[in-house]
Design a protein around this motif. Structure first.
Motif, short mmCIF file in Angstrom:
data_model
loop_
_atom_site.label_atom_id
_atom_site.label_comp_id
_atom_site.label_asym_id
_atom_site.label_seq_id
_atom_site.Cartn_x
_atom_site.Cartn_y
_atom_site.Cartn_z
N GLY A 69 109.65 66.47 62.51
CA GLY A 69 110.36 67.53 61.82
C GLY A 69 111.82 67.68 62.21
N ILE A 70 112.29 66.93 63.20
CA ILE A 70 113.69 66.99 63.65
C ILE A 70 114.38 65.68 63.28
N PRO A 71 115.54 65.73 62.60
CA PRO A 71 116.23 64.49 62.25
C PRO A 71 116.67 63.73 63.50
N HIS A 72 116.57 62.41 63.44
CA HIS A 72 117.01 61.60 64.57
C HIS A 72 117.43 60.21 64.09
N SER A 73 118.19 59.54 64.95
CA SER A 73 118.66 58.18 64.70
C SER A 73 119.00 57.56 66.05
N TYR A 74 119.23 56.26 66.05
CA TYR A 74 119.67 55.61 67.29
C TYR A 74 120.58 54.43 66.96
N LEU A 75 121.37 54.02 67.96
CA LEU A 75 122.27 52.88 67.86
C LEU A 75 122.26 52.16 69.21
N VAL A 76 122.03 50.86 69.20
CA VAL A 76 122.07 50.07 70.43
C VAL A 76 123.54 49.80 70.76
N GLU A 77 123.97 50.22 71.96
CA GLU A 77 125.37 50.10 72.35
C GLU A 77 125.61 49.03 73.41
N SER A 78 124.57 48.41 73.92
CA SER A 78 124.72 47.33 74.90
C SER A 78 124.43 46.00 74.20
N GLU A 79 124.77 44.91 74.87
CA GLU A 79 124.52 43.59 74.27
C GLU A 79 123.06 43.41 73.89
N THR A 80 122.15 43.86 74.75
CA THR A 80 120.72 43.84 74.47
C THR A 80 120.11 45.12 75.03
N ALA A 81 118.94 45.46 74.53
CA ALA A 81 118.23 46.64 75.04
C ALA A 81 116.73 46.43 74.86
#
Length: 135
Positions: A69-81
């Protein structure tokens, strides 16, 4: 690359777990899960996650709860994760099993087909996963 570690069938519906071997720039568009809660567990690397109006950088060892019920997103900011995602109850892992491309010897994505935000949305809608996009 996403690997399904646990399915709803294996846990009597309680949960599903996936592992993301992610690269710089990989992301999810903002969305809301209506059917399950998620837990992000970062094994290594850096992932910037936004949940509601809060944004934070998650690094190795970090854990974040993403309530339905809560909007969310993500972005990988390192070379790998390395990112583990636990969904409760299970079932969302079908998104990767049914919509992904196999990565065994000799397997390849269909010619001209690429993973994209638009394809992500189409697969989730086709499977009836209760996702609301762009929230």
């Amino acid at each position: 690359m996403v690997t399904v570690k646990l399915t709803a069938e294996q846990t009597r519906g309680a949960m599903g777990m996936t592992h993301f071997a992610a690269k710089l720039g990989e992301r999810s568009p903002s969305h809301i899960h209506t059917l399950e809660d998620e837990i992000f567990m970062i094994g290594s690397g850096g992932v910037r996650a936004t949940v509601g109006d809060r944004t934070e950088l998650l690094e190795g060892g970090s854990v974040l709860f993403l309530p339905r019920g809560i909007p969310h997103s993500y972005l990988v900011e390192s070379e790998t994760a390395d990112l583990y995602v636990l969904t409760c109850p299970g079932g969302f892992e079908r998104f990767f099993l049914d919509g992904g491309y196999p990565v065994h010897m000799g397997a390849a994505a269909p010619v001209g087909d690429r993973w994209s935000v638009e394809r992500t949305q189409e697969v989730a809608e086709k499977l009836g996963l209760g996702i609301i996009w762009g929230s």
